[in-house]
Design a protein around this motif. Structure first.
Motif, PDB file in Angstrom:
ATOM      1  N   GLY A 319       0.793  -1.224   0.000  1.00 52.24           N
ATOM      2  CA  GLY A 319       0.000   0.000   0.000  1.00 52.24           C
ATOM      3  C   GLY A 319       0.824   1.271   0.000  1.00 52.24           C
ATOM      4  N   GLN A 320       2.125   1.151  -0.129  1.00 51.84           N
ATOM      5  CA  GLN A 320       3.009   2.309  -0.077  1.00 51.84           C
ATOM      6  C   GLN A 320       2.864   3.172  -1.331  1.00 51.84           C
ATOM      7  OE1 GLN A 320       4.850   3.900   2.005  1.00 51.84           O
ATOM      8  NE2 GLN A 320       5.527   5.289   0.401  1.00 51.84           N
ATOM      9  N   LYS A 321       2.617   4.486  -1.147  1.00 49.41           N
ATOM     10  CA  LYS A 321       2.443   5.381  -2.283  1.00 49.41           C
ATOM     11  C   LYS A 321       3.444   6.535  -2.293  1.00 49.41           C
ATOM     12  CE  LYS A 321      -2.525   4.467  -2.661  1.00 49.41           C
ATOM     13  NZ  LYS A 321      -2.357   3.520  -3.757  1.00 49.41           N
ATOM     14  N   ALA A 322       4.111   6.802  -1.174  1.00 51.55           N
ATOM     15  CA  ALA A 322       5.084   7.898  -1.120  1.00 51.55           C
ATOM     16  C   ALA A 322       6.319   7.548  -1.958  1.00 51.55           C
ATOM     17  CB  ALA A 322       5.491   8.157   0.336  1.00 51.55           C
ATOM     18  N   PRO A 323       7.023   8.554  -2.517  1.00 53.88           N
ATOM     19  CA  PRO A 323       8.244   8.294  -3.293  1.00 53.88           C
ATOM     20  C   PRO A 323       9.263   7.521  -2.457  1.00 53.88           C
ATOM     21  CG  PRO A 323       7.540  10.573  -3.557  1.00 53.88           C
ATOM     22  CD  PRO A 323       6.702   9.985  -2.464  1.00 53.88           C
ATOM     23  N   ALA A 324       9.725   6.402  -2.997  1.00 57.11           N
ATOM     24  CA  ALA A 324      10.592   5.505  -2.235  1.00 57.11           C
ATOM     25  C   ALA A 324      11.907   6.173  -1.840  1.00 57.11           C
ATOM     26  CB  ALA A 324      10.859   4.237  -3.048  1.00 57.11           C
ATOM     27  N   MET A 325      12.522   6.889  -2.794  1.00 55.28           N
ATOM     28  CA  MET A 325      13.820   7.501  -2.491  1.00 55.28           C
ATOM     29  C   MET A 325      13.663   8.595  -1.432  1.00 55.28           C
ATOM     30  SD  MET A 325      16.965   6.946  -3.214  1.00 55.28           S
ATOM     31  CE  MET A 325      17.387   6.371  -4.850  1.00 55.28           C
ATOM     32  N   ALA A 326      12.533   9.276  -1.422  1.00 57.27           N
ATOM     33  CA  ALA A 326      12.292  10.308  -0.406  1.00 57.27           C
ATOM     34  C   ALA A 326      12.181   9.678   0.983  1.00 57.27           C
ATOM     35  CB  ALA A 326      11.021  11.087  -0.744  1.00 57.27           C
ATOM     36  N   LEU A 327      11.570   8.510   1.073  1.00 60.00           N
ATOM     37  CA  LEU A 327      11.469   7.806   2.353  1.00 60.00           C
ATOM     38  C   LEU A 327      12.853   7.403   2.867  1.00 60.00           C
ATOM     39  CD1 LEU A 327       8.382   5.451   1.810  1.00 60.00           C
ATOM     40  CD2 LEU A 327       8.532   7.394   3.380  1.00 60.00           C
ATOM     41  N   VAL A 328      13.695   6.932   1.945  1.00 57.71           N
ATOM     42  CA  VAL A 328      15.054   6.539   2.329  1.00 57.71           C
ATOM     43  C   VAL A 328      15.840   7.754   2.806  1.00 57.71           C
ATOM     44  CG1 VAL A 328      17.230   5.575   1.505  1.00 57.71           C
ATOM     45  CG2 VAL A 328      15.080   4.571   0.760  1.00 57.71           C
ATOM     46  N   GLU A 329      15.730   8.846   2.075  1.00 60.42           N
ATOM     47  CA  GLU A 329      16.459  10.056   2.459  1.00 60.42           C
ATOM     48  C   GLU A 329      15.999  10.554   3.825  1.00 60.42           C
ATOM     49  OE1 GLU A 329      17.268  14.606   0.802  1.00 60.42           O
ATOM     50  OE2 GLU A 329      16.696  13.006  -0.603  1.00 60.42           O
ATOM     51  N   ARG A 330      14.693  10.503   4.086  1.00 63.68           N
ATOM     52  CA  ARG A 330      14.181  10.931   5.392  1.00 63.68           C
ATOM     53  C   ARG A 330      14.750  10.054   6.510  1.00 63.68           C
ATOM     54  NH1 ARG A 330       7.845  10.556   6.823  1.00 63.68           N
ATOM     55  NH2 ARG A 330       8.426   8.347   6.873  1.00 63.68           N
TER      56      ARG A 330
END
Length: 342
Positions: A319-330
């Motif tokens: 169900g993940q919809k947020a940008p994956a790379m942005a999640l990693v950077e956060r």
């Protein structure tokens, strides 16, 4: 007969001219080519080709003219010394010609060296060599280079003096690179050391080692572990441009922080634990990882690993919809802030 392990390495270094034939096969074409080159050079010497004691043919040509191999094996040369016939890219279509040549082989005939790609156990070409009383078949697999293979390559490159830590660094490099890339790296090191008789050092190995995306990933983990928050965004942008997957960053990041945790929790502390790491770490990277482990507390590293695991699970969630790379950077920014509080 099958040839493997230490017996194979010994034969590659010093082939017996009384062995009628050798089949070298495997999916790693560069490794096969390197072993073939080693065997031929050891068998006929540096002047063998010049003295016409070496014949080369292709498997496709042999399939068209099955008598060509036996003719080459029986041909009498003008110069004394061992002779060899190389059949490259051999396939099962060459099996009958190989069987006939091996059956008629006599002392003084040219040694047959055949190379092939990956062959199954049912391969008729394999059976021609493995089923013969004295011919040999060596299967090469895509395993990390052994210590003896590294020593052979050092000798070939003309690198005689190697420090203990430098040899350890070369062994690590041998696990990471293909044999062909490893040989090219040693050739680069040999040129770098030309005229320098001092023992090879770890710094010189790292200076000449090929750059990679993994090295760039090491950069971001060092930045995070050292709490340099402002440098995260640019390096993340570079890694994204290189096509590095967010999940890969999570996996590699967890590995880096597990290493730090192992050092922090080691009996005697990080300084004692770093010598027991497997695989070992050498040179400036060793000192840097040690400083990072000393900066972080064990409890804080447990929190860091929990954060990395939670982020990884989020990335893999359906169900993940947020940008994956942005999640990693956060997640990396949060880790860098944790480093500042350790």
């Amino acid at each position: 007969m099958k040839l493997a392990g230490r017996a194979a390495e010994d034969f590659f270094r010093k082939p017996d001219p009384k062995v009628p034939g050798l089949l070298i096969f495997g999916e790693d074409t560069m490794r096969v080519a390197m072993k073939r080159q080693q065997v031929v050079a050891a068998l006929i010497g540096p002047e063998g080709e010049t003295e016409m004691r070496f014949t080369r043919m292709n498997g496709a040509d042999l399939r068209k003219d099955k008598a060509a191999l036996l003719d080459a094996v029986k041909a009498v040369g003008f110069f004394p010394g061992a002779r060899a016939v190389l059949v490259e890219e051999a396939t099962d279509g060459c099996a009958d010609a190989m069987k006939a040549a091996l059956q008629d082989w006599r002392d003084g005939d040219a040694t047959i060296i055949a190379t092939a790609g990956s062959l199954t156990a049912k391969s008729s070409l394999r059976k021609a060599f493995e089923g013969h009383r004295t011919a040999l078949a060596a299967a090469l697999y895509a395993n990390p280079m052994t210590r003896s293979e590294i020593e052979d390559e050092l000798k070939r490159a003309g690198i005689a003096e190697v420090g203990r830590d430098a040899m350890g660094a070369l062994e690590v490099l041998g696990r990471e690179l293909t044999p062909g890339d490893f040989r090219q790296t040693l050739e680069k090191i040999a040129l770098y050391k030309l005229g320098d008789n001092s023992p090879l050092s770890v710094d010189e190995v790292e200076l000449n080692a090929p750059a990679s995306v993994e090295a760039a990933m090491d950069d971001v983990f060092n930045i995070v572990a050292e709490g340099r928050t402002g440098e995260i965004a640019p390096v993340m942008q570079r890694l994204g441009g290189q096509g590095v997957a967010p999940v890969t960053l999570m996996i590699m990041g967890a590995r880096h922080f597990r290493t730090l945790y192992a050092l922090s929790a080691a009996p005697g502390g990080p300084a004692a634990g770093i010598g027991r790491l497997r695989p070992p770490i050498f040179g400036p990277r060793r000192d840097r990882v040690l400083r990072q482990a000393q900066k972080w507390s064990t409890a804080r590293l447990e929190d860091a690993l929990t954060l990395l695991m939670d982020t990884d699970l989020t990335l893999r969630s359906a169900g993940q919809k947020a940008p994956a790379m942005a999640l990693v950077e956060r997640a990396f920014v949060r880790l860098a802030h944790m480093a500042g509080r350790s």
